[in-house]
Motif scaffolding. Structure first.
Motif, PDB file in Angstrom:
ATOM      1  N   UNK A 152       0.770  -1.186  -0.055  1.00 13.54           N
ATOM      2  CA  UNK A 152       0.045   0.055  -0.191  1.00 13.54           C
ATOM      3  C   UNK A 152       0.981   1.295  -0.025  1.00 13.54           C
ATOM      4  N   UNK A 153       1.982   1.258   0.753  1.00  8.49           N
ATOM      5  CA  UNK A 153       2.715   2.362   0.790  1.00  8.49           C
ATOM      6  C   UNK A 153       3.724   2.643  -0.654  1.00  8.49           C
ATOM      7  N   UNK A 154       3.937   1.356  -1.110  1.00 12.39           N
ATOM      8  CA  UNK A 154       4.756   1.692  -2.356  1.00 12.39           C
ATOM      9  C   UNK A 154       3.735   2.223  -3.349  1.00 12.39           C
ATOM     10  N   UNK A 155       2.367   1.677  -3.675  1.00 10.51           N
ATOM     11  CA  UNK A 155       1.519   2.153  -4.493  1.00 10.51           C
ATOM     12  C   UNK A 155       1.160   3.725  -4.189  1.00 10.51           C
ATOM     13  N   UNK A 213      -4.660   2.735 -10.697  1.00 10.57           N
ATOM     14  CA  UNK A 213      -5.287   1.360 -10.774  1.00 10.57           C
ATOM     15  C   UNK A 213      -5.450   0.847  -9.535  1.00 10.57           C
ATOM     16  N   UNK A 214      -4.729   1.435  -8.497  1.00 14.01           N
ATOM     17  CA  UNK A 214      -4.909   0.912  -7.070  1.00 14.01           C
ATOM     18  C   UNK A 214      -5.836   1.170  -6.059  1.00 14.01           C
ATOM     19  N   UNK A 215      -6.672   2.564  -6.856  1.00 14.34           N
ATOM     20  CA  UNK A 215      -7.602   3.159  -5.893  1.00 14.34           C
ATOM     21  C   UNK A 215      -8.679   2.276  -5.195  1.00 14.34           C
ATOM     22  N   UNK A 216      -9.367   1.339  -6.299  1.00 19.58           N
ATOM     23  CA  UNK A 216     -10.210   0.528  -5.437  1.00 19.58           C
ATOM     24  C   UNK A 216      -9.766  -0.517  -4.484  1.00 19.58           C
ATOM     25  N   UNK A 217      -8.828  -0.982  -5.048  1.00 24.55           N
ATOM     26  CA  UNK A 217      -8.416  -2.049  -3.746  1.00 24.55           C
ATOM     27  C   UNK A 217      -7.756  -1.575  -2.530  1.00 24.55           C
ATOM     28  N   UNK A 218      -7.102  -0.331  -2.622  1.00 29.61           N
ATOM     29  CA  UNK A 218      -6.737   0.629  -1.315  1.00 29.61           C
ATOM     30  C   UNK A 218      -8.012   0.770  -0.553  1.00 29.61           C
ATOM     31  N   UNK A 219      -8.984   1.494  -1.301  1.00 28.54           N
ATOM     32  CA  UNK A 219     -10.368   1.756  -0.586  1.00 28.54           C
ATOM     33  C   UNK A 219     -11.041   0.485  -0.019  1.00 28.54           C
ATOM     34  N   UNK A 220     -10.753  -0.668  -0.617  1.00 29.73           N
ATOM     35  CA  UNK A 220     -11.309  -1.905   0.298  1.00 29.73           C
ATOM     36  C   UNK A 220     -10.327  -2.256   1.491  1.00 29.73           C
ATOM     37  N   UNK A 221      -9.192  -1.863   1.302  1.00 32.74           N
ATOM     38  CA  UNK A 221      -8.359  -2.217   2.577  1.00 32.74           C
ATOM     39  C   UNK A 221      -8.504  -1.444   3.573  1.00 32.74           C
ATOM     40  N   UNK A 262      -9.743  -4.248   5.863  1.00 34.10           N
ATOM     41  CA  UNK A 262      -8.599  -4.963   6.172  1.00 34.10           C
ATOM     42  C   UNK A 262      -8.494  -5.096   7.715  1.00 34.10           C
ATOM     43  N   UNK A 263      -8.234  -6.482   8.314  1.00 30.53           N
ATOM     44  CA  UNK A 263      -8.217  -6.507   9.953  1.00 30.53           C
ATOM     45  C   UNK A 263      -7.261  -6.055  10.647  1.00 30.53           C
ATOM     46  N   UNK A 264      -6.137  -5.339   9.929  1.00 21.25           N
ATOM     47  CA  UNK A 264      -5.035  -4.866  10.564  1.00 21.25           C
ATOM     48  C   UNK A 264      -5.118  -3.077  10.500  1.00 21.25           C
ATOM     49  N   UNK A 265      -5.143  -2.739  11.560  1.00 14.15           N
ATOM     50  CA  UNK A 265      -5.228  -1.176  11.765  1.00 14.15           C
ATOM     51  C   UNK A 265      -4.329  -0.519  11.104  1.00 14.15           C
ATOM     52  N   UNK A 266      -3.060  -0.906  11.120  1.00 13.52           N
ATOM     53  CA  UNK A 266      -1.924  -0.449  10.553  1.00 13.52           C
ATOM     54  C   UNK A 266      -1.914  -0.401   8.889  1.00 13.52           C
ATOM     55  N   UNK A 267      -2.508  -1.574   8.353  1.00 12.15           N
ATOM     56  CA  UNK A 267      -2.833  -1.379   6.959  1.00 12.15           C
ATOM     57  C   UNK A 267      -3.880  -0.481   6.472  1.00 12.15           C
ATOM     58  N   UNK A 268      -5.146  -0.613   7.506  1.00 14.42           N
ATOM     59  CA  UNK A 268      -6.159   0.366   6.887  1.00 14.42           C
ATOM     60  C   UNK A 268      -5.566   1.868   6.989  1.00 14.42           C
ATOM     61  N   UNK A 269      -4.643   2.153   7.939  1.00 16.06           N
ATOM     62  CA  UNK A 269      -4.234   3.480   7.947  1.00 16.06           C
ATOM     63  C   UNK A 269      -3.221   3.828   6.876  1.00 16.06           C
ATOM     64  N   UNK A 270      -2.433   2.846   6.489  1.00 17.49           N
ATOM     65  CA  UNK A 270      -1.577   3.104   5.431  1.00 17.49           C
ATOM     66  C   UNK A 270      -2.134   3.302   3.978  1.00 17.49           C
ATOM     67  N   UNK A 271      -3.372   2.329   3.932  1.00 26.08           N
ATOM     68  CA  UNK A 271      -3.961   2.470   2.620  1.00 26.08           C
ATOM     69  C   UNK A 271      -4.663   3.631   2.591  1.00 26.08           C
ATOM     70  N   UNK A 272      -5.110   4.577   3.790  1.00 22.00           N
ATOM     71  CA  UNK A 272      -5.969   5.685   3.664  1.00 22.00           C
ATOM     72  C   UNK A 272      -4.868   6.792   3.217  1.00 22.00           C
ATOM     73  N   UNK A 273      -3.774   6.626   3.949  1.00 22.18           N
ATOM     74  CA  UNK A 273      -2.648   7.487   3.504  1.00 22.18           C
ATOM     75  C   UNK A 273      -2.130   7.330   2.143  1.00 22.18           C
ATOM     76  N   UNK A 274      -2.306   6.201   1.425  1.00 15.72           N
ATOM     77  CA  UNK A 274      -1.920   5.957   0.016  1.00 15.72           C
ATOM     78  C   UNK A 274      -2.968   6.665  -0.835  1.00 15.72           C
TER      79      UNK A 274
END
Length: 86
Positions: free
Chosen positions: A50-53, A60-68, A72-84
């Motif tokens: 998520x950080x790299x994208x 092209x990653x917008x939809x997948x990141x929004x789903x995360x 996503x079960x991990x709060x850290x992943x949800x936060x990083x996806x929101x930042x991305x």
């Protein structure tokens, strides 16, 4: 590299390292591979992908990141996806 990122059990540092390498590569193919890594079992792999994208603003990653962000079960992943997403 994606096989190394996704083919390892969660917590394996090789998986995270492979994802970091993909994130540093500035090609469309590596971005597409990172998109696939968002589905990995290891939360650190998903976070790194998520950080790299986000850094390359890969549209092209917008939809997948929004789903995360939503599911996503991990709060850290949800936060990083929101930042991305910006």
């Amino acid at each position: 590299l994606r096989r190394h990122a996704l083919g390892q059990p969660p917590g394996n540092p090789l998986a995270v390292h492979a994802t970091q390498v993909l994130a540093r590569m500035e090609t469309d193919n590596s971005a597409a591979q990172l998109l696939l890594c968002l589905r990995g079992a290891d939360p650190q792999v998903r976070l790194t992908a998520a950080r790299g994208l986000g850094l390359r603003r890969y549209q092209a990653a917008t939809k997948a990141l929004a789903t995360l962000v939503r599911a996503d079960p991990s709060a850290a992943v949800r936060r990083e996806a929101a930042i991305a997403l910006g």
